[in-house]
Design a protein around this motif. Structure first.
Motif, PDB file in Angstrom:
ATOM      1  N   MET A  12       1.025  -1.253  -0.159  1.00 24.17           N
ATOM      2  CA  MET A  12      -0.038  -0.053  -0.140  1.00 24.17           C
ATOM      3  C   MET A  12       0.702   1.236  -0.045  1.00 24.17           C
ATOM      4  N   GLY A  13       0.840   2.202  -0.930  1.00 27.92           N
ATOM      5  CA  GLY A  13       1.340   3.111  -1.146  1.00 27.92           C
ATOM      6  C   GLY A  13       1.098   4.480  -2.116  1.00 27.92           C
ATOM      7  N   ASP A  14       2.028   5.002  -2.467  1.00 31.48           N
ATOM      8  CA  ASP A  14       1.809   6.171  -3.644  1.00 31.48           C
ATOM      9  C   ASP A  14       2.762   5.668  -4.814  1.00 31.48           C
ATOM     10  N   GLY A  47      -0.495   0.810  -4.969  1.00 33.56           N
ATOM     11  CA  GLY A  47       0.078   2.074  -4.993  1.00 33.56           C
ATOM     12  C   GLY A  47      -0.553   2.944  -5.888  1.00 33.56           C
ATOM     13  N   ILE A  48      -0.680   4.421  -5.654  1.00 35.35           N
ATOM     14  CA  ILE A  48      -1.297   5.207  -6.486  1.00 35.35           C
ATOM     15  C   ILE A  48      -0.568   6.509  -6.393  1.00 35.35           C
ATOM     16  N   SER A  49      -0.201   6.660  -7.729  1.00 30.48           N
ATOM     17  CA  SER A  49       0.887   7.960  -7.868  1.00 30.48           C
ATOM     18  C   SER A  49       0.209   9.227  -7.625  1.00 30.48           C
ATOM     19  N   GLY A  50       1.089  10.209  -6.418  1.00 30.68           N
ATOM     20  CA  GLY A  50       0.539  11.379  -6.002  1.00 30.68           C
ATOM     21  C   GLY A  50      -0.185  11.470  -4.973  1.00 30.68           C
ATOM     22  N   GLN A  51      -0.603  10.332  -4.105  1.00 28.44           N
ATOM     23  CA  GLN A  51      -1.254  10.094  -2.959  1.00 28.44           C
ATOM     24  C   GLN A  51      -1.015  10.260  -1.592  1.00 28.44           C
ATOM     25  N   THR A  52      -1.611  10.922  -0.957  1.00 30.95           N
ATOM     26  CA  THR A  52      -1.284  11.323   0.485  1.00 30.95           C
ATOM     27  C   THR A  52      -1.772  10.363   1.378  1.00 30.95           C
ATOM     28  N   THR A  53      -1.583  10.241   2.608  1.00 31.31           N
ATOM     29  CA  THR A  53      -2.172   9.281   3.741  1.00 31.31           C
ATOM     30  C   THR A  53      -3.617   9.590   3.888  1.00 31.31           C
ATOM     31  N   GLN A  67      -5.791   9.846   1.712  1.00 32.18           N
ATOM     32  CA  GLN A  67      -6.597   9.477   0.511  1.00 32.18           C
ATOM     33  C   GLN A  67      -6.556   7.762   0.778  1.00 32.18           C
ATOM     34  N   MET A  68      -5.162   7.338   1.280  1.00 31.79           N
ATOM     35  CA  MET A  68      -4.981   6.061   1.339  1.00 31.79           C
ATOM     36  C   MET A  68      -5.876   5.519   2.480  1.00 31.79           C
ATOM     37  N   LEU A  69      -6.062   6.194   3.433  1.00 29.36           N
ATOM     38  CA  LEU A  69      -6.794   5.696   4.465  1.00 29.36           C
ATOM     39  C   LEU A  69      -8.118   5.570   4.200  1.00 29.36           C
ATOM     40  N   LEU A  70      -8.719   6.457   3.215  1.00 24.76           N
ATOM     41  CA  LEU A  70     -10.047   6.243   2.721  1.00 24.76           C
ATOM     42  C   LEU A  70     -10.255   4.961   1.812  1.00 24.76           C
ATOM     43  N   ARG A  71      -9.075   4.401   1.113  1.00 26.25           N
ATOM     44  CA  ARG A  71      -9.441   3.329   0.308  1.00 26.25           C
ATOM     45  C   ARG A  71      -8.764   2.087   1.034  1.00 26.25           C
ATOM     46  N   ASN A 111       4.199  12.320  -0.005  1.00 26.10           N
ATOM     47  CA  ASN A 111       3.492  13.480  -0.667  1.00 26.10           C
ATOM     48  C   ASN A 111       2.524  14.331   0.374  1.00 26.10           C
ATOM     49  N   ASP A 112       2.449  14.016   1.579  1.00 26.45           N
ATOM     50  CA  ASP A 112       1.999  14.587   2.587  1.00 26.45           C
ATOM     51  C   ASP A 112       2.782  15.903   2.598  1.00 26.45           C
ATOM     52  N   ILE A 113       4.184  15.495   2.845  1.00 25.04           N
ATOM     53  CA  ILE A 113       5.216  16.348   3.181  1.00 25.04           C
ATOM     54  C   ILE A 113       5.389  17.437   2.094  1.00 25.04           C
ATOM     55  N   ALA A 114       5.052  17.000   0.809  1.00 22.55           N
ATOM     56  CA  ALA A 114       5.190  17.824  -0.339  1.00 22.55           C
ATOM     57  C   ALA A 114       3.914  18.640  -0.369  1.00 22.55           C
ATOM     58  N   GLY A 115       3.095  18.406   0.486  1.00 24.51           N
ATOM     59  CA  GLY A 115       1.717  19.115   0.180  1.00 24.51           C
ATOM     60  C   GLY A 115       0.871  18.854  -1.052  1.00 24.51           C
ATOM     61  N   ASN A 116       0.895  17.607  -1.524  1.00 22.07           N
ATOM     62  CA  ASN A 116       0.229  17.252  -2.635  1.00 22.07           C
ATOM     63  C   ASN A 116      -1.454  17.691  -2.556  1.00 22.07           C
ATOM     64  N   THR A 117      -2.052  17.245  -1.228  1.00 21.73           N
ATOM     65  CA  THR A 117      -3.388  17.739  -1.120  1.00 21.73           C
ATOM     66  C   THR A 117      -3.613  18.597   0.052  1.00 21.73           C
ATOM     67  N   GLY A 118      -2.789  19.369   0.026  1.00 16.58           N
ATOM     68  CA  GLY A 118      -2.650  20.783   1.114  1.00 16.58           C
ATOM     69  C   GLY A 118      -1.633  20.491   2.140  1.00 16.58           C
ATOM     70  N   PRO A 119      -1.733  21.458   3.127  1.00 19.03           N
ATOM     71  CA  PRO A 119      -0.499  21.494   3.911  1.00 19.03           C
ATOM     72  C   PRO A 119      -1.021  20.287   5.121  1.00 19.03           C
ATOM     73  N   SER A 120       0.018  19.682   5.541  1.00 22.17           N
ATOM     74  CA  SER A 120      -0.033  18.580   6.494  1.00 22.17           C
ATOM     75  C   SER A 120       0.792  18.848   7.470  1.00 22.17           C
ATOM     76  N   THR A 121       0.610  18.418   8.795  1.00 25.60           N
ATOM     77  CA  THR A 121       1.655  18.327   9.939  1.00 25.60           C
ATOM     78  C   THR A 121       1.923  17.128   9.980  1.00 25.60           C
ATOM     79  N   ILE A 122       3.175  17.008  10.650  1.00 24.04           N
ATOM     80  CA  ILE A 122       3.734  15.365  10.829  1.00 24.04           C
ATOM     81  C   ILE A 122       2.702  14.771  11.604  1.00 24.04           C
ATOM     82  N   GLU A 123       2.041  15.417  12.540  1.00 22.07           N
ATOM     83  CA  GLU A 123       1.101  14.711  13.552  1.00 22.07           C
ATOM     84  C   GLU A 123      -0.041  14.231  12.491  1.00 22.07           C
ATOM     85  N   MET A 124      -0.500  15.024  11.728  1.00 22.75           N
ATOM     86  CA  MET A 124      -1.675  14.534  10.889  1.00 22.75           C
ATOM     87  C   MET A 124      -1.416  13.274   9.955  1.00 22.75           C
TER      88      MET A 124
END
Length: 228
Positions: A51-53, A76-82, A84-88, A108-121
């Motif tokens: 499971m991954g990006d 794996g799905i290219s570009g995905q953030t956590t 999105q992975m959790l939902l699928r 991709n979360d760190i890159a901000g692909n689906t918006g800003p994400s904290t490490i905690e998120m």
């Protein structure tokens, strides 16, 4: 008049396509057909879902021999953030009834692909996937995030310290919860605290040489998982 009708029809189809894509934010549709056609695992078979990006998805394309003849399923799905992975996770992991899941996520979360994400998120989404896996009686193999000095598609994000911090959390969680931890980071980091040039063509995604470094680490963890 006919031309106007055709133009309006085209615009309607375009809008509908965009709306359908927006509604399927986690991209459940990508593997829907493959999942429905997947046969049940044979008796004694240790089915494993990866499971991954994009780093996971491209593995099957760039180094297909790794998956050949094994009960491994790449989800794996290219570009995905956590999130999105959790939902699928139910559709692309739990519904396939694997014995184990290999989770590689967070870059991709760190890159901000689906918006800003904290490490905690990011942490909480990964931990939620692990909890779902455990609740459904599967083993979990947790992977470190690969090193990256920067992102070619979104430069100047300064990811180094965020990656290091997330990996510390993931490694400590693995130890505390008796999970196998695959440290790709340590095996692939260079003196700039990025991904070694010989392992990647863009500084983020492994090339075939990079995947061949990852493969024995994953295999060792898989073997040890089923000895527990």
């Amino acid at each position: 008049m006919t031309r106007l009708i055709l133009k309006n029809s085209f615009l309607l189809l375009l809008i509908m396509g965009r709306n359908m894509q927006a509604q399927d934010w986690p991209n459940l549709n990508k593997y829907q057909n493959q999942n429905s056609m997947l046969p049940l695992a044979v008796a004694g078979q240790k089915r494993i879902v990866f499971m991954g990006d994009s780093i996971t998805e491209f593995w099957s394309t760039i180094d297909p021999d790794y998956f050949l003849g094994k009960p491994y399923i790449n989800r794996g799905i290219s570009g995905q953030t956590t999130p999105q992975m959790l939902l699928r996770f139910r559709d692309d992991v739990i519904a396939l009834h694997p014995s184990a899941v290999v989770i590689l996520a967070g870059i991709n979360d760190i890159a901000g692909n689906t918006g800003p994400s904290t490490i905690e998120m990011i942490r909480d989404n990964i931990f939620s996937m692990i909890e779902l896996a455990k609740a459904n009686h599967m083993k979990v193999i947790l992977c470190s995030v690969l090193p990256a000095y920067d992102f070619p598609w979104k430069p100047n994000q300064e990811p180094i310290e965020k990656i290091k911090a997330l990996n510390v959390i993931l490694e400590n969680y693995s130890k505390a919860n008796n999970l196998l931890y695959v440290d790709y980071y340590l095996a692939m980091v260079d003196e700039r605290i990025g991904l070694k040039a010989e392992f990647s063509n863009d500084g983020v995604h492994p090339n075939k040489t990079g995947y061949q470094v990852m493969a024995p680490l994953a295999e060792k963890a898989i073997a040890l998982t089923f000895l527990k």
